[in-house]
Design a protein around this motif. Structure first.
Motif, PDB file in Angstrom:
ATOM      1  N   ILE A 103       1.386  -0.920  -0.144  1.00 25.25           N
ATOM      2  CA  ILE A 103      -0.488  -0.648  -0.053  1.00 25.25           C
ATOM      3  C   ILE A 103       0.532   1.175  -0.279  1.00 25.25           C
ATOM      4  O   ILE A 103       0.761   2.536  -0.723  1.00 25.25           O
ATOM      5  N   LEU A 104       1.850   1.672   0.633  1.00 25.90           N
ATOM      6  CA  LEU A 104       2.727   1.941   0.683  1.00 25.90           C
ATOM      7  C   LEU A 104       3.595   2.932  -0.670  1.00 25.90           C
ATOM      8  O   LEU A 104       3.997   3.736  -1.436  1.00 25.90           O
ATOM      9  N   THR A 105       3.858   1.206  -1.702  1.00 26.13           N
ATOM     10  CA  THR A 105       4.346   1.211  -2.778  1.00 26.13           C
ATOM     11  C   THR A 105       3.980   1.704  -3.325  1.00 26.13           C
ATOM     12  O   THR A 105       3.781   3.279  -3.839  1.00 26.13           O
ATOM     13  N   TYR A 106       2.466   1.991  -3.626  1.00 24.32           N
ATOM     14  CA  TYR A 106       1.035   2.712  -3.932  1.00 24.32           C
ATOM     15  C   TYR A 106       1.182   4.130  -3.863  1.00 24.32           C
ATOM     16  O   TYR A 106       0.659   4.524  -5.130  1.00 24.32           O
ATOM     17  N   VAL A 107       1.210   4.550  -2.902  1.00 25.98           N
ATOM     18  CA  VAL A 107       1.090   5.824  -2.572  1.00 25.98           C
ATOM     19  C   VAL A 107       2.510   6.549  -3.052  1.00 25.98           C
ATOM     20  O   VAL A 107       2.736   6.960  -3.956  1.00 25.98           O
ATOM     21  N   PHE A 108       3.766   5.858  -2.515  1.00 24.82           N
ATOM     22  CA  PHE A 108       4.975   6.845  -3.612  1.00 24.82           C
ATOM     23  C   PHE A 108       4.804   6.248  -4.732  1.00 24.82           C
ATOM     24  O   PHE A 108       5.656   7.433  -5.869  1.00 24.82           O
ATOM     25  N   GLY A 109       4.734   5.096  -5.967  1.00 29.32           N
ATOM     26  CA  GLY A 109       4.207   5.156  -6.913  1.00 29.32           C
ATOM     27  C   GLY A 109       3.498   6.179  -7.563  1.00 29.32           C
ATOM     28  O   GLY A 109       3.671   6.183  -8.706  1.00 29.32           O
ATOM     29  N   LEU A 110       2.162   6.787  -6.516  1.00 28.78           N
ATOM     30  CA  LEU A 110       1.634   7.898  -7.188  1.00 28.78           C
ATOM     31  C   LEU A 110       2.009   8.808  -7.521  1.00 28.78           C
ATOM     32  O   LEU A 110       2.452   9.553  -8.290  1.00 28.78           O
ATOM     33  N   VAL A 111       4.100   9.023  -6.669  1.00 31.08           N
ATOM     34  CA  VAL A 111       4.586  10.659  -7.045  1.00 31.08           C
ATOM     35  C   VAL A 111       5.399  10.722  -8.169  1.00 31.08           C
ATOM     36  O   VAL A 111       5.666  11.054  -8.587  1.00 31.08           O
ATOM     37  N   VAL A 112       5.517   8.673  -8.539  1.00 32.14           N
ATOM     38  CA  VAL A 112       6.060   8.866  -9.625  1.00 32.14           C
ATOM     39  C   VAL A 112       5.613   8.907 -11.056  1.00 32.14           C
ATOM     40  O   VAL A 112       5.798   9.566 -12.209  1.00 32.14           O
ATOM     41  N   VAL A 113       4.264   8.213 -10.629  1.00 31.99           N
ATOM     42  CA  VAL A 113       3.330   7.577 -12.191  1.00 31.99           C
ATOM     43  C   VAL A 113       1.993   8.565 -12.091  1.00 31.99           C
ATOM     44  O   VAL A 113       2.387   9.754 -13.796  1.00 31.99           O
TER      45      VAL A 113
END
Lengths: 266, 262
Positions: free
Chosen positions: A59-69
Motif C-alpha cells: 500500500i505504501l508502494t502504491y502511495v509512493f508509486g503515485l509520486v512517480v506515475v
C-alpha cells in the motif's frame, strides 16, 4: 520532426521561466502525498496486517508509486487548449504549418520530463524522511507490462484532455469547467486519491469500464503484481481499445468543432 | 452599529451581483455543483468502505471519523463560500486594478476578502450541514459538547479567515507566486482526517505552526467529548493570535504596495 524537437526544447525552457511557480506546484504535490501516506500508515500500523488485498509494503508502494506515475501521466500543458479555443487564439495555430495536436503533445512530453526529474528528487527526500517499507517488482514481464501501461496511459490522458477541451467549441464560457471535471474524474476514478479496490466489487466493475482507471490505478496494480498475467493482458487491451475509441471520437469532434469555431474574442 | 449596517449593505449588494454572475452561466453552475457533490460523495463512501475493512482509524469509529471529515468540509466550504474573492485577488494586483479598490470609501481588506461569495458553495452547504447533523446526532453529544463544537468550529473559521488574509498579504508582497491560495487548500486538506494519524514532528506543526488540527480536528474532538480544558484554551488563544498576526501582516503588506502595474 525537427520543428517538434525545437518546440520540445522551447517548452522545457518555458516551464523553467517561472521557477518559483514550478517549485510551488511540486510542493503542492508533496503535501497531497502526506495525507495519503499517513492515512495508510495508520491503517497498517500493525506491520503484519493485510487489508483490501494489500500489506503495508504494497500500500505504501502504491502511495509512493503515485509520486512517480502522476507526473509521468498527468503532467500536461494541453489543458491550455480550452482557453485558446474560448479566447479565439486557436486561429494563430490554424495558420501555422504544424499539427495542433502534435504541438500540444510535444509540450506535454516536455512538461512530463521536467516533472519526472523533480519527482525523483522528491521521492528520495520523502523516502529519507518517512522510511517506508517498499515492494520491489522483480519479474521482467510485469515491469515490461508496467512500462507499456504507462505509455498507453500517457496517450490516453492526452486524448482525454483533447476531448474535454474541445467541448469548449460549443460552450466558450466553460473552458475551466470541463477541465475541472476531467481532473476530478482522473483523481477519483483513476485511483489518484485512493486505490480503487478499497471500494465494493460492483462499484469497481462500473469504474473499470471507464477509461480513467487505466491512467494511474491499473499501471500501479500491474507493478505491484496484483493482477494475474491474463488480467494484465485484459487491462492493456482495454486501455488500447479506449485509445482507439478516443482517437476516432477526438478526430470527429475536432472536425465538427472547427466548423462551429468563430474565433470569438479575437 | 451604523458602520456594520453599512458594510452589510455593501456585502449584500456585491454578493447578489456575484451570485447572479455565476447563475447566468447555468451549465457552469451545474458542472461545478456536480463536481463538488461527486468529490464529497466519493470521499464519504471511501471512509465507509475503509472503516468497514479496518473497524477503526487511529482509534476512532466510523461515525467519529465521518464527523471529523464533515467538520472539515463544513468549515472549509463555509470559508470558501465567503472568501471566494481571494481567488481573484492576485490578477488585480498584477494588473494594477487594486488601485481602484484602495480608492473606494470602504476597507480594502473587506473588499478583497469577503465580497465575492460563491453561490455554488452556498448551494452545497445544506448538503454538508444535513450530513453533519445526522452523523453528529449518532454520536449522542450533550448540549455542552455541542456548544463546545460550535465555539471551536467558530475558532476554526477564524483561523481560516486569518489564513485567507495572509494569502492576500502575500499576493501584494510577491507577484511571483500564483498558487498561494491552492497551497493553503492543500495544507488544510490534511485536516480531512483526525490529526492523530500524523506522526511527530508533522503532527506538532499541524497543531501549533499551521494549526490545521485546531481548525478541524479539535472542534470534532470537542463534540466527541475527549478534550481537556487546557486544549480548549490553547486553541482559542491560537485563533486569536493568528487573527491578530494576519491583520498586522495585511497592514505591513499594504504599506509595501507599489502599484507597479498601474
Amino acid at each position: 520532426m525537427k520543428k517538434y524537437l525545437t518546440l520540445f526544447k522551447l517548452s522545457f525552457q518555458q516551464e523553467l521561466a517561472y521557477p518559483i511557480n514550478f517549485v510551488m506546484w511540486r510542493i503542492r504535490n508533496v503535501i497531497q502525498i502526506f495525507l495519503i501516506f499517513f492515512l495508510w500508515d495508520t491503517v497498517f500500523s500493525d506491520p503484519n496486517k493485510i487489508a483490501f488485498g494489500y500489506d503495508k509494503a504494497k500500500i505504501l508502494t502504491y502511495v509512493f508509486g503515485l509520486v512517480v506515475v502522476r507526473p509521468i501521466v498527468l503532467s500536461a500543458k494541453s489543458f491550455e487548449i480550452a482557453g485558446e479555443i474560448s479566447r479565439g487564439e486557436l486561429s494563430n495555430y490554424l495558420l501555422k504549418p504544424l499539427s495542433y495536436f502534435k504541438f500540444w503533445f510535444t509540450r506535454d512530453i516536455a512538461s512530463k520530463v521536467l516533472n519526472i526529474l523533480f519527482a525523483f528528487f522528491e521521492i528520495t527526500v520523502l523516502y529519507l524522511i518517512l522510511r517506508p517499507p517498499f515492494f520491489f517488482q522483480i519479474q521482467p514481464i510485469y515491469l515490461l507490462a508496467f512500462v507499456m501501461s504507462l505509455v498507453f496511459a500517457i496517450v490516453l490522458y492526452s486524448l482525454l484532455i483533447f476531448l474535454f477541451s474541445m467541448f469548449t467549441f460549443w460552450n466558450l464560457e466553460q473552458a475551466w469547467g470541463f477541465a475541472f471535471l476531467l481532473l476530478l474524474f482522473t483523481d477519483f476514478l483513476g485511483g489518484g486519491i485512493i486505490p480503487l479496490d478499497v471500494l465494493s466489487a460492483p462499484i469497481q466493475k462500473v469504474i473499470n469500464v471507464l477509461p480513467f482507471p487505466y491512467l494511474l490505478f491499473m499501471p500501479l496494480q500491474i507493478y505491484l503484481g496484483k493482477l494475474s498475467f491474463a488480467q494484465t493482458g485484459v487491462s492493456l487491451v482495454t486501455s488500447g481499445v479506449w485509445i482507439l475509441i478516443l482517437f476516432i471520437v477526438v478526430n470527429l469532434v475536432w472536425k465538427k468543432g472547427i466548423k462551429t469555431y468563430k474565433a470569438e474574442g479575437k | 452599529m451604523s458602520r456594520i449596517n453599512y458594510y452589510f449593505k455593501i456585502w449584500l449588494k456585491l454578493t447578489k451581483a456575484s451570485f447572479l454572475s455565476v447563475l447566468s452561466q447555468r451549465l457552469g453552475f451545474f458542472i461545478f455543483f456536480f463536481g463538488k457533490i461527486f468529490r464529497f460523495g466519493f470521499l464519504y463512501l471511501f471512509i465507509i468502505f475503509l472503516l468497514k475493512g479496518t473497524k477503526n482509524l487511529a482509534g476512532y469509529s466510523l461515525d467519529e471519523t465521518l464527523f471529523f471529515f464533515l467538520t472539515f468540509y463544513f468549515i472549509d466550504t463555509f470559508a470558501q463560500c465567503l472568501f471566494r474573492e481571494v481567488y481573484r485577488f492576485r490578477p488585480q494586483v498584477v494588473s494594477g486594478s487594486f488601485d481602484l479598490i484602495l480608492s473606494k470609501p470602504f476597507s480594502a481588506l473587506f473588499k478583497s476578502l469577503a465580497t465575492g461569495a460563491d453561490v455554488i458553495d452556498f448551494a452545497f452547504l445544506p448538503v454538508i450541514v444535513f450530513s453533519l447533523i445526522t452523523v453528529g446526532l449518532r454520536l449522542h453529544p450533550s448540549l455542552g459538547e455541542a456548544a463546545l463544537w460550535f465555539v471551536l468550529a467558530t475558532n476554526g473559521f477564524l483561523i481560516a479567515t486569518a489564513f485567507h488574509i495572509f494569502v492576500l498579504g502575500l499576493g501584494i508582497l510577491t507577484l511571483e507566486i500564483d498558487h498561494t491560495i491552492m497551497i493553503y487548500r492543500d495544507i488544510t486538506s490534511l485536516g480531512k482526517f483526525p490529526i492523530d494519524i500524523y506522526k511527530q514532528p508533522l503532527k506538532g506543526i499541524l497543531l501549533f505552526v499551521l494549526p490545521v488540527g485546531v481548525m478541524f480536528s479539535i472542534p470534532a474532538k470537542g463534540l466527541i467529548g475527549i478534550l481537556n480544558v487546557q486544549t480548549v484554551i490553547v486553541s482559542l488563544l491560537l485563533g486569536f493570535v493568528f487573527m491578530f498576526l494576519s491583520l498586522r501582516f495585511w497592514k505591513y503588506s499594504l504599506k509595501h504596495y507599489t502599484s507597479a502595474s498601474s
